[in-house]
Motif scaffolding. Structure first.
Motif, PDB file in Angstrom:
ATOM      1  N   ALA A 159     -10.484 111.391 -15.469  1.00 43.84           N
ATOM      2  CA  ALA A 159     -10.836 111.452 -14.057  1.00 43.84           C
ATOM      3  C   ALA A 159      -9.757 110.797 -13.209  1.00 43.84           C
ATOM      4  CB  ALA A 159     -12.183 110.753 -13.843  1.00 43.84           C
ATOM      5  N   GLU A 160      -9.583 111.295 -12.013  1.00 44.97           N
ATOM      6  CA  GLU A 160      -8.608 110.719 -11.097  1.00 44.97           C
ATOM      7  C   GLU A 160      -9.126 109.385 -10.573  1.00 44.97           C
ATOM      8  OE1 GLU A 160      -5.954 112.426  -7.432  1.00 44.97           O
ATOM      9  OE2 GLU A 160      -8.135 112.676  -7.258  1.00 44.97           O
ATOM     10  N   THR A 161      -8.314 108.357 -10.658  1.00 45.41           N
ATOM     11  CA  THR A 161      -8.705 107.044 -10.162  1.00 45.41           C
ATOM     12  C   THR A 161      -8.307 106.879  -8.697  1.00 45.41           C
ATOM     13  OG1 THR A 161      -6.629 105.968 -10.744  1.00 45.41           O
ATOM     14  CG2 THR A 161      -8.338 106.066 -12.465  1.00 45.41           C
ATOM     15  N   VAL A 162      -8.810 105.809  -8.112  1.00 45.13           N
ATOM     16  CA  VAL A 162      -8.414 105.472  -6.741  1.00 45.13           C
ATOM     17  C   VAL A 162      -6.900 105.277  -6.660  1.00 45.13           C
ATOM     18  CG1 VAL A 162      -8.550 103.660  -4.980  1.00 45.13           C
ATOM     19  CG2 VAL A 162     -10.646 104.509  -6.068  1.00 45.13           C
ATOM     20  N   ALA A 163      -6.332 104.608  -7.660  1.00 49.74           N
ATOM     21  CA  ALA A 163      -4.882 104.406  -7.676  1.00 49.74           C
ATOM     22  C   ALA A 163      -4.136 105.728  -7.793  1.00 49.74           C
ATOM     23  CB  ALA A 163      -4.500 103.480  -8.820  1.00 49.74           C
ATOM     24  N   ASP A 164      -4.653 106.652  -8.620  1.00 49.68           N
ATOM     25  CA  ASP A 164      -4.025 107.972  -8.726  1.00 49.68           C
ATOM     26  C   ASP A 164      -4.020 108.675  -7.371  1.00 49.68           C
ATOM     27  OD1 ASP A 164      -3.609 107.776 -11.503  1.00 49.68           O
ATOM     28  OD2 ASP A 164      -5.607 108.562 -11.945  1.00 49.68           O
ATOM     29  N   TYR A 165      -5.160 108.610  -6.693  1.00 50.29           N
ATOM     30  CA  TYR A 165      -5.255 109.286  -5.404  1.00 50.29           C
ATOM     31  C   TYR A 165      -4.359 108.624  -4.359  1.00 50.29           C
ATOM     32  CZ  TYR A 165      -7.017 111.560  -1.257  1.00 50.29           C
ATOM     33  OH  TYR A 165      -7.092 112.292  -0.106  1.00 50.29           O
ATOM     34  N   LEU A 166      -4.243 107.295  -4.434  1.00 56.40           N
ATOM     35  CA  LEU A 166      -3.358 106.573  -3.525  1.00 56.40           C
ATOM     36  C   LEU A 166      -1.938 107.130  -3.599  1.00 56.40           C
ATOM     37  CD1 LEU A 166      -2.675 104.030  -1.694  1.00 56.40           C
ATOM     38  CD2 LEU A 166      -2.190 102.860  -3.854  1.00 56.40           C
ATOM     39  N   PHE A 181       1.513 104.797 -11.397  1.00 58.12           N
ATOM     40  CA  PHE A 181       2.916 105.204 -11.308  1.00 58.12           C
ATOM     41  C   PHE A 181       3.374 105.817 -12.630  1.00 58.12           C
ATOM     42  CE2 PHE A 181       3.313 102.475  -7.535  1.00 58.12           C
ATOM     43  CZ  PHE A 181       4.211 103.193  -6.771  1.00 58.12           C
ATOM     44  N   GLY A 182       2.968 105.192 -13.738  1.00 56.93           N
ATOM     45  CA  GLY A 182       3.326 105.739 -15.047  1.00 56.93           C
ATOM     46  C   GLY A 182       2.737 107.106 -15.280  1.00 56.93           C
ATOM     47  N   ASP A 183       1.474 107.275 -14.917  1.00 55.31           N
ATOM     48  CA  ASP A 183       0.814 108.569 -15.107  1.00 55.31           C
ATOM     49  C   ASP A 183       1.398 109.653 -14.207  1.00 55.31           C
ATOM     50  OD1 ASP A 183      -0.847 107.415 -16.983  1.00 55.31           O
ATOM     51  OD2 ASP A 183      -2.462 107.006 -15.540  1.00 55.31           O
ATOM     52  N   ALA A 184       2.023 109.237 -13.078  1.00 52.81           N
ATOM     53  CA  ALA A 184       2.590 110.199 -12.119  1.00 52.81           C
ATOM     54  C   ALA A 184       4.080 110.391 -12.339  1.00 52.81           C
ATOM     55  CB  ALA A 184       2.320 109.719 -10.699  1.00 52.81           C
ATOM     56  N   ASP A 185       4.572 109.986 -13.521  1.00 48.55           N
ATOM     57  CA  ASP A 185       6.002 110.114 -13.825  1.00 48.55           C
ATOM     58  C   ASP A 185       6.875 109.438 -12.776  1.00 48.55           C
ATOM     59  OD1 ASP A 185       5.527 111.569 -16.190  1.00 48.55           O
ATOM     60  OD2 ASP A 185       5.377 113.443 -15.051  1.00 48.55           O
ATOM     61  N   PHE A 227       8.959 103.812  -8.081  1.00 50.60           N
ATOM     62  CA  PHE A 227       8.729 102.378  -7.930  1.00 50.60           C
ATOM     63  C   PHE A 227      10.087 101.680  -8.007  1.00 50.60           C
ATOM     64  CE2 PHE A 227       7.974  98.069  -9.199  1.00 50.60           C
ATOM     65  CZ  PHE A 227       6.748  97.712  -8.665  1.00 50.60           C
ATOM     66  N   VAL A 228      10.512 101.078  -6.914  1.00 55.59           N
ATOM     67  CA  VAL A 228      11.786 100.354  -6.861  1.00 55.59           C
ATOM     68  C   VAL A 228      11.487  98.875  -7.041  1.00 55.59           C
ATOM     69  CG1 VAL A 228      13.817  99.796  -5.476  1.00 55.59           C
ATOM     70  CG2 VAL A 228      12.806 102.089  -5.346  1.00 55.59           C
ATOM     71  N   GLN A 229      11.918  98.327  -8.159  1.00 52.32           N
ATOM     72  CA  GLN A 229      11.589  96.943  -8.501  1.00 52.32           C
ATOM     73  C   GLN A 229      12.599  95.981  -7.874  1.00 52.32           C
ATOM     74  OE1 GLN A 229      12.733  94.745 -12.131  1.00 52.32           O
ATOM     75  NE2 GLN A 229      10.684  95.279 -12.846  1.00 52.32           N
ATOM     76  N   ALA A 230      12.141  95.220  -6.887  1.00 55.53           N
ATOM     77  CA  ALA A 230      12.957  94.154  -6.312  1.00 55.53           C
ATOM     78  C   ALA A 230      12.881  92.937  -7.224  1.00 55.53           C
ATOM     79  CB  ALA A 230      12.458  93.809  -4.910  1.00 55.53           C
ATOM     80  N   ARG A 231      13.629  91.904  -6.888  1.00 53.44           N
ATOM     81  CA  ARG A 231      13.580  90.663  -7.652  1.00 53.44           C
ATOM     82  C   ARG A 231      12.526  89.703  -7.116  1.00 53.44           C
ATOM     83  NH1 ARG A 231      15.659  93.770  -9.613  1.00 53.44           N
ATOM     84  NH2 ARG A 231      14.089  93.301 -11.149  1.00 53.44           N
TER      85      ARG A 231
END
Length: 595
Positions: free
Chosen positions: A2-9, A36-40, A45-49
């Motif tokens: 099922a699509e989660t809230v995060a997926d829909y976001l 993010f992982g599930d959406a390839d 996602f740009v990882q800052a320090r």
């Protein structure tokens, strides 16, 4: 599954055209990170320090793309770390959307780990809109409103999502009582124009003026030609607030450059002597650099009525789009035949640039910081983006850099926070990956967080078709702007325990990351070093050892004031005599050329 809230976001962000999210992970956003992982990793996602750097990167992205920047942080400390970057966005009127996690609803109110009242935390910085999503059906409207508010109000907004809600199955809002729908992501805005009678009032003031001055800010971006049309008809000169430095080219002979403490003498003289002032898209705060009250009639144009009439007693206030409003005004202006005012301005501008060049070429120990930007100005690519950090580097960006072509530039204009230069540059590279980017940064800002963000720069450089990103460090081992403020404002000598910085080899650090690193400690090497850096196939740190005793003297300072300031620090400043020598020689180039 099922699509989660995060997926829909993430899907909704993609619908809004968001291509990257600047952030740092934490367990308060585990559901979003997993999505993010599930959406390839789309959006990327740009990882800052550090979360503060993620917010600055979002601000830089928004400033140079014209789109909303999006940043992401976990609950508690992560959300707190975003604040400085978000205040930068608020004070410079930049659209940024912050998405933050929150402690699970079941633990709220129980003094649980990392539990912070985020609605209170964001109440001021995201005052235009901040909301906590507590049920899945709430999400579309909340996110869409955060995006639309950020874009239309040019302000930061905040979306708070508890970590248990992120993992819930998404269900859309229903067509029933107490459910709120939302329309598809889109936004179309019109160009507002004030009513004809208001336009006529502005035209009357401008036509009556004999010595017209124009001040432009970032709100005039996109209206450059219309500003020039008005200047042509009225014979006006054009001064620029720092956030509007890139609006009009400095190659034009009647453009007087920056205004204020960091400004130019022609801007100061034009404001002192004008009888009419037109302010376009600027909230420049230092009214002492505008005409004396009562000596000039004034018109102001701004899209935001809340910001109008605040800095000068303006006679006509036009709330509307700068481009459309100026286009309505220009055809109604009478062409001024007497060009003596314009001739005076152009003569002052020509003399100023000659002065600036002489000042930049003065000897120093070892390198004159003005020359760093002077040499860049001669070779900056016409499509470059330039960021400047807060500190003494801002002085040289404001005065010595001549904007031309399509060069863009920005800095933390109103918050004037340290540490934004390098993350702004990273945001700019994501906004415009095919353009070269240059960051002008003091060594204080580099040690504060610029060194860490070089790691981010190294990590993502392969994504950009044009990999040129030059970080120029003004290496003087001194928190130089504060040192000069102590001297000039407090008449106090330099307090070394607070001002002296540890010595760092910035070029070597860059090379350790696989970036280019060029160290310069002789003035004759500066030009070739810029050439190498701007031709490189990778980001480069240009590490220039500068003289900390070259003074950023304001354009309105008299020779007697310079002498008085230097006398006040003779009592204990460790470099007093060298400072006096540099200050006197610099001011003499303005007052007595060639001395």
């Amino acid at each position: 599954m099922a699509e989660t809230v995060a997926d829909y976001l993430l899907q909704r962000l993609r619908d809004w055209g968001v291509e990257q999210v600047f952030g740092y992970p934490g367990d308060g956003i585990n559901g979003i990170v997993a999505a993010f992982g599930d959406a390839d990793n789309v959006p990327r996602f740009v990882q800052a320090r550090h979360e503060e750097m993620a917010a600055f990167q979002a601000v830089g992205y928004a400033k140079f793309s014209g789109r909303a920047g999006v940043c992401l942080a976990t609950s508690g400390p992560g959300a707190i770390h975003l604040l400085n970057g978000l205040y930068d966005a608020k004070l410079d009127h930049v659209p940024v959307v912050a998405i933050v996690g929150q402690t699970a609803r079941s633990a709220r109110g129980g003094s649980y780990q990392q539990e912070v009242d985020l609605q209170v935390l964001f109440a001021d910085v995201a005052s235009e809109y901040h909301v906590e999503v507590t049920v899945p059906e709430q999400l579309p409207n909340a996110l869409d409103r955060a995006m639309r508010t950020a874009l239309t109000q040019r302000a930061p907004t905040a979306l708070i999502i508890p970590n248990d809600v992120q993992e819930q199955e998404y269900t859309p809002p229903k067509h029933e009582f107490k459910q709120v729908p939302s329309s598809p992501p889109s936004l179309a805005t019109g160009a507002a124009v004030p009513p004809p009678e208001a336009i006529a009032g502005a035209v009357e003031v401008l036509n009556a003026g004999e010595r017209v001055a124009i001040l432009v800010g970032q709100g005039a971006r996109g209206a450059a030609q219309e500003v020039l049309d008005v200047a042509k008809a009225t014979g006006a000169g054009i001064a620029k607030a720092l956030l509007g430095k890139d609006v009009i080219s400095d190659e034009l002979p009647f453009v007087t450059g920056s205004i204020g403490l960091l400004g130019t003498r022609p801007s100061y003289e034009m404001m002192r002597d004008c009888d009419t002032l037109l302010i376009v898209g600027s909230n420049f705060p230092y009214s002492q650099f505008l005409p004396e009250y009562g000596k000039a009639r004034a018109v102001q144009i701004d899209v935001d009525g809340r910001m109008i009439g605040m800095r000068y007693p303006t006679e006509v206030n036009l709330v509307g789009d700068a481009k459309a409003t100026l286009a309505a005004i220009a055809p109604m202006l009478r062409h001024k035949e007497d060009r003596s005012w314009r001739d005076t301005i152009e003569s002052n501008v020509e003399r100023w640039w000659s002065t600036v060049e002489r000042q930049a070429m003065l000897d120093a120990d070892p390198v004159n910081p003005m020359r760093v930007v002077h040499e860049l100005s001669a070779r900056v690519p016409d499509n470059a983006i330039i960021t400047a950090d807060s500190g003494s580097a801002t002085n040289w960006y404001a005065r010595n850099l001549r904007m031309r072509g399509d060069v863009r530039g920005s800095l933390s204009g109103t918050l004037a926070t340290m540490g934004c230069g390098v993350p702004y540059a990273i945001g700019a590279k994501f906004a415009c990956p095919d353009r070269p980017v240059i960051a002008l940064v003091g060594d204080g800002a580099m040690q504060m967080n610029g060194l860490a963000e070089l790691i981010t720069l190294a990590r993502y450089r392969e994504l950009w078709p044009d990999r040129r990103c030059v970080v120029c460090v003004f290496h003087n081992n001194d928190l130089n702007q504060v040192t000069w403020e102590l001297r000039a404002m407090g008449g106090a000598p330099k307090f070394e325990e607070s001002q002296v910085l540890p010595d760092v080899d910035y070029a070597a650090f860059a090379r350790s990351l696989g970036l280019g690193g060029i160290a310069v400690d002789r003035p004759e090497d500066l030009g070739p070093a810029w050439d190498r850096a701007l031709a490189a196939d990778r980001p480069v740190v240009l590490d220039v050892r500068c003289d900390p005793e070259v003074p950023p003297i304001p354009p309105h300072a008299t020779f007697d004031q310079v002498v008085a300031m230097t006398e006040s620090v003779l009592r204990g400043d460790p470099n007093a005599w060298h400072m006096i020598s540099q200050g006197v020689r610099t001011k003499l180039q303005e007052l007595l050329p060639g001395r």
